[in-house]
Design an enzyme around this catalytic site. Structure first.
Site, short mmCIF file in Angstrom:
data_model
loop_
_atom_site.label_atom_id
_atom_site.label_comp_id
_atom_site.label_asym_id
_atom_site.label_seq_id
_atom_site.Cartn_x
_atom_site.Cartn_y
_atom_site.Cartn_z
N GLU A 123 0.87 -1.00 0.07
CA GLU A 123 -0.13 0.09 -0.01
C GLU A 123 0.80 1.18 0.04
O GLU A 123 1.28 1.50 1.04
CB GLU A 123 -1.00 0.09 1.32
CG GLU A 123 -1.79 -1.33 1.39
CD GLU A 123 -2.81 -1.46 0.28
OE1 GLU A 123 -3.12 -0.15 -0.45
OE2 GLU A 123 -3.35 -2.42 -0.23
N CYS A 139 -1.94 9.28 2.69
CA CYS A 139 -1.56 8.73 1.54
C CYS A 139 -2.60 9.14 0.30
O CYS A 139 -2.29 9.09 -0.74
CB CYS A 139 -1.35 7.18 1.42
SG CYS A 139 -2.68 6.27 2.21
#
Length: 453
Positions: free
Chosen positions: A209, A243
């Site tokens: 990720e 993010c």
């Protein structure tokens, strides 16, 4: 505790088959939920020490996600774990075909510092729900939250089932030399490459990720007020240390000045002052220094001040930004929003297409054709139309990147599948089988085979 010994004990425990028991999994998921609720204040205190995150933001962006994940698996685990019937083709009649979800084994989860509870515990919860044993390595950058999770878990869970391993780069390096059955990493693309390379030595499957420069497009057909409010919230949440935060903004030229004024007004209204409930510090000096170097004083439209002692950077809007500017060369991961104007929607899309595939992408418009082109032409991990970030809150959507922004996904059933192997099984009857596949061969048998296959 010696981490090699912990992993060895986990492998023995996994072989005992106990984690495959659904009731066993639910007991420990419920235990984790109770521990989190009972120790909420400890978790709040730890994250506040790390970078000044308020109870409100910690609950809404971290603890609520973790509790919701546990509730999802407690509710759906029986269904997720059931063998699933699939169609049996003509060549395998009379038979039955099924997929049996089975846990991978011993899993390593390497968490991230920016949402230290959510990005460490959510993948752990999915892995436990799927029946695995787990070692969690939280980020040492958020040291206090790492210690809080270690205390919570290591004092209440058997280490042969779930264990938190504290430490920094050396400890992570030592972990990567061991053979796990799966590795899950959240962090930068640079470190993701290191994880991927180390995992390849053992042919260990990985979920990465990562991140990237997530764009936001605002066209003249958008509800500009709604767009400004949602973008300001999403960009400066956690001081931009998210993010999936909007990384840069593409605004149609004809509405740019009007939209910039709206952005400025909402920044003022939301009161992102040092130490406020709705704003956090930059995590450390290293990241602070990196960020202030990205602020070109000649291009500041709003903000641009900072306080090094408080690790505070004011929400900053940059205009007249060029694609070659330093702020456009890397993921910003902080409270700086570059704004670039465009004259036509196809030009905006083509500009994004020239970059690496982002983790997220966002579009604000009420134009159906623009929505369709956005969805058809751009490749990205996930995103929103007329909102930002909120796709993460839907358990029924997978979360993950594509290309440089990641490999694999999780959340809800997708997390269960990430930490499971779908074992394919065909069960045949012992009667009623034609003789056409067995020697000796003939043209007639080949003719039948062509019809069946």
């Amino acid at each position: 505790m010696n981490i090699q010994e912990v992993l060895s004990n986990q492998k023995v425990f996994f072989q005992s088959q106990k984690t495959k028991n659904i009731k066993f999994r639910k007991i420990y998921l419920e235990k984790l939920k109770s521990l989190i609720i009972q120790n909420e204040e400890l978790l709040y205190e730890a994250i506040d020490k790390d970078f000044g995150k308020s109870k409100f933001d910690t609950f809404t962006t971290e603890i609520s996600f973790v509790l919701k994940d546990i509730d999802y698996y407690l509710k759906n685990l029986n269904t997720l774990s059931k063998p699933k019937k699939v169609t049996t083709n003509l060549a395998n009649q009379l038979g039955k075909s099924r997929l049996y979800p089975e846990p991978l084994g011993c899993v390593l989860v390497i968490g991230a510092w920016n949402y230290p509870y959510q990005l460490s515990l959510s993948p752990i919860i999915a892995a436990l729900a799927a029946g695995n044993c787990c070692i969690l390595k939280p980020s040492e950058i958020a040291e206090n939250t790492m210690k809080a999770m270690a205390t919570l878990i290591n004092e209440n869970f058997p280490p042969e089932y779930l264990y938190v391993y504290e430490g920094g780069i050396d400890e992570t390096t030592a972990l990567l030399q061991l053979k796990f059955d799966s590795i899950f990493f959240t962090g930068s693309t640079k470190v993701g490459k290191i994880i991927y390379k180390a995992a390849a030595e053992h042919l260990t499957p990985v979920t990465l990720e990562l991140g990237g420069k997530s764009p936001v497009i605002v066209t003249k057909d958008a509800d500009l007020n709604v767009a400004a409010k949602r973008i300001v919230w999403g960009k400066f949440l956690n001081a931009g240390q998210t993010c999936v935060a909007p990384d840069y903004l593409l605004v149609e030229e004809t509405v740019q000045e009007q939209f910039l004024e709206m952005l400025r007004n909402y920044i003022k209204e939301f009161q992102y002052s040092p130490g406020s409930e709705q704003y956090t510090r930059i995590i450390n000096q290293r990241n602070f220094q990196r960020l202030i170097k990205l602020i070109d004083k000649e291009k500041i439209y709003y903000g641009g001040t900072w306080n090094e002692d408080q690790l505070y950077i004011e929400p900053t809007l940059l205009t007249q930004v060029d694609w070659q500017d330093a702020v456009m060369q890397e993921e910003i991961f902080g409270p700086i929003l570059p704004v670039i104007s465009f004259t036509s929607f196809p030009i905006a899309l083509n500009s994004i297409l020239e970059l690496e595939k982002p983790l997220s992408a966002y579009l604000f418009t009420n134009n159906a054709e623009e929505k369709e082109n956005f969805l058809q032409k751009l490749s990205f991990g996930g995103g929103c139309i007329n909102d930002v970030i909120m796709h993460l809150s839907n358990d029924y959507l997978p979360f993950g990147g594509v290309g440089h922004s990641g490999i694999g996904n999780y959340h809800g059933k997708y997390g269960f599948e990430t930490f499971s192997h779908q074992k394919a099984v065909l069960e045949k009857t012992t009667w009623g089988e034609p003789n056409i596949k067995y020697p000796p061969y003939s043209e007639k048998k080949l003719s039948w085979i062509k019809k069946l296959l």
